[in-house]
Every structure is written in structure tokens, then in C-alpha cells.
Design an enzyme around this catalytic site. Structure first.
Site, PDB file in Angstrom:
ATOM      1  N   GLY A  82       0.746  -1.248   0.000  1.00 44.93           N
ATOM      2  CA  GLY A  82       0.000   0.000   0.000  1.00 44.93           C
ATOM      3  C   GLY A  82       0.768   1.284   0.000  1.00 44.93           C
ATOM      4  CB  SER A  83       2.257   3.604  -0.373  1.00 42.16           C
ATOM      5  OG  SER A  83       2.695   4.840   0.139  1.00 42.16           O
TER       6      SER A  83
END
Length: 218
Positions: free
Chosen positions: A185-186
């Protein structure tokens, strides 16, 4: 097709799920509980496989275009002061990736990699205003004759504990090719010249290597 960064994790996950199935079949005598445990294990494996998928993308090569480096949703379009490399005002376009998105990072333009740097840091949630400056991140600048210089920054989120960056200084980048991977994620920030014509809107969903983020006015 799965990304090479996930091969070991996928193998370990598969072994764990298989072992879990065998143990559940042997030691759990209550049928509904056995089915529940096996379902949870299967969902876990499916999520791992989905996270590390690496679908083929068909990039329409164009030196006047900036394509999205990742899959996700456009969450920022604004004029900012870029402190690390340009040290002047740029247009920032940020794409947020949920855990369900493909997490391969791709070169937004083709050209010469003139800057590449890794920064250790915190793991604030990806949409935090200070994540771009304080989280674990990598900064890469690619330059070509038509567009000039484009900076993109991989930023780790609250779940991400490792950023993979393949871009090295003096590499020749091909638009749309893999340039890295962010595990779990990010977001990715793009920093573009002020006279850039932005081709996306806030909350628009984009595909890495295919969606055109911007084009030069030259």
C-alpha cells in the site's frame, strides 16, 4: 502473471495455507468450524495473489505524455514547492493505491534517469499531508528532450514496510516499464512543470502505464 517481488511470499503463503487445510481436516471435527477456517485461509491466499499480480499494460509511447506510474485514484492536484530536487514550484499530482490495487510502479516517461535516492522514514498513513516528506520513500527524476524533467516519488504507507526501486542514475528508462514496487500500500507523487496540461481530475481512477496524467504544452 505475478510480480517477482511476490514470488517468495506467494510460495510461503501457499505452503502455510496447504498446511492449514491439512491440520483443519485432521484436528477440527466440527464441520462448520472446519469450513470457516478453510475459507479464511483461502481468502488470505487470494488476497496475497491479487496484491502481487502484474498484469500486462499496453503503453502508447509518447514523449509529450506523462502516464500514471501506478494504479489507483488521483487524490492531489495542486501547485507546490518541491524541496528535494527542483527547489522551486511544480504541479503535484498524487495517486493513492488501496491494498486491492496493482502495486507495480512504472516509468511515467521515457528518457535518462538523472536522479535516484532512497529515504528511510516513518509510516504515516499515505494520505497524511506530511507523508511525502516524512515517510519512507524514493525519489526518481527522469528527463527526455520533449518533456523535460519529471520527478516521481514512491511513498510508503502505514502498512508498507518496504519500497523496491529499480531506477538507478544513468539508466535508460522506457515509458511504462517496471521501475519498482511498494509492498502493501501507499501512494506515488508526480512533480511536473507549471506549464503542464493536466489530463486527469480529482478522484479519477487511473491505470499505471496507460492513463495519461499530463501532456506538455510545447
Amino acid at each position: 502473471m505475478f510480480h517477482k517481488e511476490g514470488h517468495k511470499i506467494i510460495l510461503v503463503s501457499f505452503v502455510m495455507v496447504l498446511a492449514g487445510f491439512l491440520l483443519a481436516d485432521k484436528f477440527i471435527n466440527i464441520q462448520w468450524l472446519q469450513v470457516l477456517v478453510m475459507t479464511i485461509l483461502l481468502v488470505f491466499l487470494i488476497l496475497i495473489l491479487q496484491f502481487f499480480r502484474n498484469p500486462k499494460r499496453h503503453t502508447s509511447f509518447n514523449e509529450n505524455h506523462v502516464v500514471s506510474p501506478v494504479d489507483g485514484k488521483v487524490v492531489v492536484i495542486e501547485e507546490v514547492f518541491e524541496k528535494e530536487y527542483f527547489k522551486d514550484k511544480r504541479l503535484q499530482v498524487s495517486v493513492f493505491m488501496s491494498p486491492l490495487n496493482v502495486h507495480v510502479t512504472r516509468y511515467p516517461i521515457g528518457g535518462n534517469v538523472i536522479f535516484s535516492k532512497y529515504h528511510p522514514g516513518k509510516y504515516l498513513v499515505a494520505w497524511h499531508p506530511k507523508a511525502s516528506e516524512e515517510n519512507e520513500r524514493t525519489t526518481v527524476v527522469v528527463e527526455n528532450k520533449s518533456y523535460g524533467k519529471v520527478l516521481y516519488r514512491q511513498i510508503a504507507g502505514a502498512l508498507a514496510k518496504r519500497i523496491v526501486n529499480y531506477a538507478k542514475q544513468n539508466d535508460q528508462a522506457t515509458q511504462g516499464d517496471d521501475s519498482g514496487f511498494i509492498k502493501f500500500g501507499s501512494r506515488v507523487d508526480l512533480f511536473l512543470p507549471l506549464d503542464t496540461k493536466i489530463k486527469v481530475q480529482l478522484n479519477q481512477k487511473v491505470k499505471g502505464g496507460e492513463s495519461v496524467i499530463a501532456e506538455t504544452n510545447g
